[in-house]
Structures are given as structure tokens and as C-alpha cells.
Design a protein around this motif. Structure first.
Motif, mmCIF file in Angstrom:
data_model
loop_
_atom_site.group_PDB
_atom_site.id
_atom_site.type_symbol
_atom_site.label_atom_id
_atom_site.label_comp_id
_atom_site.label_asym_id
_atom_site.label_seq_id
_atom_site.Cartn_x
_atom_site.Cartn_y
_atom_site.Cartn_z
ATOM 1 N N ASP A 1 -4.318 24.370 22.798
ATOM 2 C CA ASP A 1 -3.015 24.280 23.461
ATOM 3 C C ASP A 1 -3.127 23.493 24.764
ATOM 4 O OD1 ASP A 1 -1.890 25.751 21.435
ATOM 5 O OD2 ASP A 1 -1.866 27.642 22.542
ATOM 6 N N THR A 2 -4.202 23.731 25.522
ATOM 7 C CA THR A 2 -4.404 23.008 26.775
ATOM 8 C C THR A 2 -4.610 21.524 26.508
ATOM 9 O OG1 THR A 2 -5.403 24.976 27.780
ATOM 10 C CG2 THR A 2 -5.802 22.876 28.874
ATOM 11 N N ALA A 3 -5.378 21.206 25.483
ATOM 12 C CA ALA A 3 -5.615 19.794 25.138
ATOM 13 C C ALA A 3 -4.316 19.104 24.735
ATOM 14 C CB ALA A 3 -6.641 19.702 24.014
ATOM 15 N N ARG A 4 -3.461 19.793 23.967
ATOM 16 C CA ARG A 4 -2.173 19.191 23.569
ATOM 17 C C ARG A 4 -1.304 18.906 24.784
ATOM 18 N NH1 ARG A 4 -2.716 22.459 18.834
ATOM 19 N NH2 ARG A 4 -1.784 24.260 19.878
ATOM 20 N N LEU A 5 -1.256 19.861 25.709
ATOM 21 C CA LEU A 5 -0.480 19.633 26.927
ATOM 22 C C LEU A 5 -1.052 18.473 27.727
ATOM 23 C CD1 LEU A 5 0.450 23.153 28.384
ATOM 24 C CD2 LEU A 5 2.018 21.321 27.754
ATOM 25 N N HIS A 6 -2.371 18.432 27.828
ATOM 26 C CA HIS A 6 -3.017 17.356 28.590
ATOM 27 C C HIS A 6 -2.624 15.992 28.028
ATOM 28 C CE1 HIS A 6 -6.151 15.063 30.652
ATOM 29 N NE2 HIS A 6 -6.388 14.491 29.482
ATOM 30 N N TRP A 7 -2.710 15.826 26.704
ATOM 31 C CA TRP A 7 -2.407 14.515 26.128
ATOM 32 C C TRP A 7 -0.908 14.215 26.173
ATOM 33 C CZ3 TRP A 7 -5.955 11.260 26.345
ATOM 34 C CH2 TRP A 7 -7.279 11.645 26.161
ATOM 35 N N ALA A 8 -0.074 15.249 26.138
ATOM 36 C CA ALA A 8 1.356 15.011 26.334
ATOM 37 C C ALA A 8 1.641 14.503 27.735
ATOM 38 C CB ALA A 8 2.133 16.308 26.061
ATOM 39 N N ILE A 9 0.927 15.038 28.721
ATOM 40 C CA ILE A 9 1.075 14.579 30.110
ATOM 41 C C ILE A 9 0.618 13.137 30.229
ATOM 42 C CG2 ILE A 9 0.216 14.868 32.462
ATOM 43 C CD1 ILE A 9 0.027 17.912 31.819
ATOM 44 N N VAL A 10 -0.548 12.836 29.664
ATOM 45 C CA VAL A 10 -1.071 11.470 29.723
ATOM 46 C C VAL A 10 -0.080 10.490 29.107
ATOM 47 C CG1 VAL A 10 -2.880 9.940 28.855
ATOM 48 C CG2 VAL A 10 -3.492 12.183 29.783
ATOM 49 N N ASP A 11 0.512 10.890 28.003
ATOM 50 C CA ASP A 11 1.497 10.032 27.336
ATOM 51 C C ASP A 11 2.708 9.807 28.225
ATOM 52 O OD1 ASP A 11 2.502 8.671 24.847
ATOM 53 O OD2 ASP A 11 4.055 10.220 25.044
ATOM 54 N N ARG A 12 3.195 10.878 28.855
ATOM 55 C CA ARG A 12 4.350 10.749 29.754
ATOM 56 C C ARG A 12 4.034 9.847 30.951
ATOM 57 N NH1 ARG A 12 9.725 12.487 28.870
ATOM 58 N NH2 ARG A 12 9.702 14.263 27.436
ATOM 59 N N LEU A 13 2.880 10.063 31.559
ATOM 60 C CA LEU A 13 2.523 9.284 32.731
ATOM 61 C C LEU A 13 2.330 7.825 32.375
ATOM 62 C CD1 LEU A 13 0.038 11.639 34.609
ATOM 63 C CD2 LEU A 13 2.474 11.283 35.041
ATOM 64 N N GLY A 14 1.903 7.556 31.154
ATOM 65 C CA GLY A 14 1.748 6.176 30.705
ATOM 66 C C GLY A 14 3.068 5.475 30.566
ATOM 67 N N GLY A 15 4.144 6.274 30.465
ATOM 68 C CA GLY A 15 5.469 5.677 30.296
ATOM 69 C C GLY A 15 6.248 5.576 31.584
#
Length: 329
Positions: free
Chosen positions: A314-328
Motif C-alpha cells: 500500500d505504501t509503495a502504491r501511494l509513493h508511485w502515485a505521488i511520483v506520477d502526480r509530481l511528474g505532471g
């Protein structure tokens, strides 16, 4: 003392809050010398707060307890606050937490925790205090690490590491998205523990899970003291024999009132051990308020491992969702 950072590359502490200290993911490899891991009481929140501002997971954050500090930003800064809900203001204006905020120079104030006990504040670049034994975490009992081995005081200057804060900004920038690390979790579910295999303590370990416990106000980062109907310590339990302990260990002192060891736990202890709180539920104890009622439930090793894997996923999914958002951006 920590060397002063270049002009504008530090944050000034106007008011320190109830107990604010620099933490990271802790120091490893020193237990054989009696130095525990320490670090943030909820490493998951510290990791995710760092992710929100573009820091590596191990960057130093501020851990805030019960009431947050007032800080002066000397230059534009990106920051994020995660953990117990509390009031966050910039120059008197309320702002939401749990998201990356880009702020101009000004004053950030964090109020009392409305529920729970602790929150974690990350800033772009991290807090660049001097590392001790490979970590910037504050060891409050040992008096080292962090900022001179202590909680923050008014007038302190917190140096910042290299990051990518906004260069020019005249007003706060607040994204419309946020994260909730605890979404879907039942805050009232019993805290799980794996009971000891020692026959002499089997009855006490069973009774521990059959009773409700009150959080003693004397609790701290070293351990959560519990109050309730005293558990009997059998003479055969070996009280006084020092054995290895770690965060999560359930100790049973002679007064029959258990202690759950937390991040600043010592490395050995002489109290009998009832078992250990599982890794997936240990962060919940960071938010246990004084006099709150807690319930515990015994579980097996398989359930403990499965729960830890789910938490990590769950933590990893949130982390990559954040990375995706910040990339945008």
C-alpha cells in the motif's frame, strides 16, 4: 553544534511546539553497541511526506507531538505535513495538509493535534543537520543526533539540504489532490501481537489480549505504558534476566502493567516478554493519546507477515502515485 547553512538556506524556529525533533528512518548497525534504531515513530508517514516534496525516503523530517511549532521560512519552500489532523496556517491563512504546498517566505504555524498525537513535516531538500552514526535522527535519551540531540527550541536554525524549491512565488500554491495513508483502515480494530512461546508466560500473554488497556500519560518515544488490571508475573518467567528487545516488544514489569517498546527502545531489557506487536500495527501506537483505551488481539506469524506485506504494498502504491502526480506539475 551544526555548522550554519548559507544565507536563506535555513528555517528559523519561532516557537518549538510541545515536542518537535528531527527524525529520519533511524540508524542501523549499532545494536551490538547498545544503540537502538530510533527514527520516526511512523516511518511510513515520514517516507510519504518526503515523497510529497520530492525528497528521498531517508531525508530528515520534523516529528511533531501534540502541538506543532511556528517556523519562519526565509525563502520560497515546498513542504508537506502528514499524520494526525491539526491546523496548518501560513501567515495566518489556513492551508490543507497531506499534499505538497509551495510557499513564499513567511511564517508557518502548526496547531494542536485534533486526533492522534503526532505529525511529520517534510521540506524540499530535507533538514540537513549533521549525521551521527549514519543518521540524522534525534536520540532524546542518548542526547545525540538531530539538532544537538534535543527537541527544538525557540531561536533554533534548521539548515536545509539541496532541493528544488520554487524559485519565485508570491502566494501559496495548493494542489487540488492529497493522499490519505490510512484510507480503508479501521482505527478501532484491535492491535495485533504475536504472543510469546514461553510456557511460563502463556497465561499472562492470553490475558493481555482479553483486557482493554489505558494509555498511561507517562508514555514516550521509548515505550507506551499501559494501565489496567495487573497481569501476574510467574516466578518462572525469569524476571531480571537481560534479553534482546526491539520496537514492538511487549514487556511485563513486576507491577503487572505492560509496556510496548517504541522506536527509541533500548536494545536489552530484564522484564519478561509477553510477545511483540506486529510491524504493520506498530505505527498506530504513535497516535495513541494519553488515557485512550486500546485493545489487543493475538495473531500468528503468517498473519503478521501478510499484514506487513500489505502495508508495504500500500505504501509503495501511494509513493508511485505521488511520483506520477509530481511528474505532471
Amino acid at each position: 553544534m551544526t555548522a550554519a547553512a548559507p544565507r536563506n538556506e535555513w528555517i528559523e524556529v519561532i516557537a518549538p511546539g510541545a515536542l518537535s525533533c528531527v527524525q529520519d528512518l533511524g540508524r542501523s548497525g549499532w545494536r551490538h553497541l547498545g544503540v537502538g534504531r530510533g527514527g520516526a515513530l511512523d516511518p511510513r508517514c515520514a517516507r510519504l511526506a518526503n515523497a510529497l516534496v520530492g525528497n528521498p525516503a531517508e531525508a530528515a523530517v520534523l516529528e511533531l507531538t501534540l502541538h506543532g511549532p511556528t517556523l519562519r521560512l526565509r525563502a520560497p519552500t515546498r513542504l508537506a505535513l502528514l499524520g494526525a489532523p491539526c491546523e496548518l496556517r501560513f501567515d495566518g491563512r489556513p492551508l490543507p495538509a497531506a499534499r505538497p504546498l509551495e510557499l513564499p517566505a513567511g511564517t508557518v504555524s502548526i496547531g494542536g493535534m485534533r486526533a492522534g498525537v503526532r505529525a511529520w513535516l517534510a521540506v524540499a531538500g530535507g533538514f540537513a543537520v549533521e549525521a551521527a552514526l549514519g543518521s540524522r535522527a534525534t536520540d532524546l535519551r542518548g542526547g545525540f543526533g538531530g539538532l544537538d540531540g534535543r527537541a527544538l527550541r525557540a531561536g533554533d536554525r534548521l539548515p536545509l539540504g539541496p532541493g528544488r524549491p520554487p524559485q519565485r512565488i508570491d502566494a501559496p500554491r495548493v494542489p487540488g489532490w492529497w493522499i490519505d495513508p490510512d484510507a480503508g483502515l479501521d482505527p478501532h480494530a484491535p492491535i495485533r501481537y504475536v504472543a510469546t512461546a514461553a510456557p511460563a508466560l502463556a497465561a499472562a500473554a492470553q490475558r493481555f489480549g482479553d483486557s482493554g488497556w489505558r494509555v498511561d500519560p507517562a508514555s514516550n518515544r521509548q515505550g507506551l505504558r499501559l494501565g489496567g488490571e495487573a497481569l501476574e508475573t510467574p516466578a518462572a518467567a525469569g524476571a531480571g534476566v537481560s534479553e534482546p528487545v526491539a520496537p514492538g516488544t511487549l514487556q511485563l514489569p513486576a507491577d503487572g502493567q505492560p509496556i510496548v517498546l517504541l522506536a527509541d527502545a533500548q536494545t536489552v531489557g530484564g522484564y519478561p516478554r509477553l510477545g511483540r506487536v506486529i510491524a504493520a500495527d506498530l505505527p498506530r501506537l504513535a497516535q495513541a493519546r494519553p488515557n485512550a483505551k486500546l485493545y489487543f488481539r493475538a495473531c500468528g506469524e503468517d498473519e503478521a507477515r501478510d499484514a506487513r506485506r500489505r502495508m508495504q504494498a500500500d505504501t509503495a502504491r501511494l509513493h508511485w502515485a505521488i511520483v506520477d502526480r509530481l511528474g505532471g506539475r
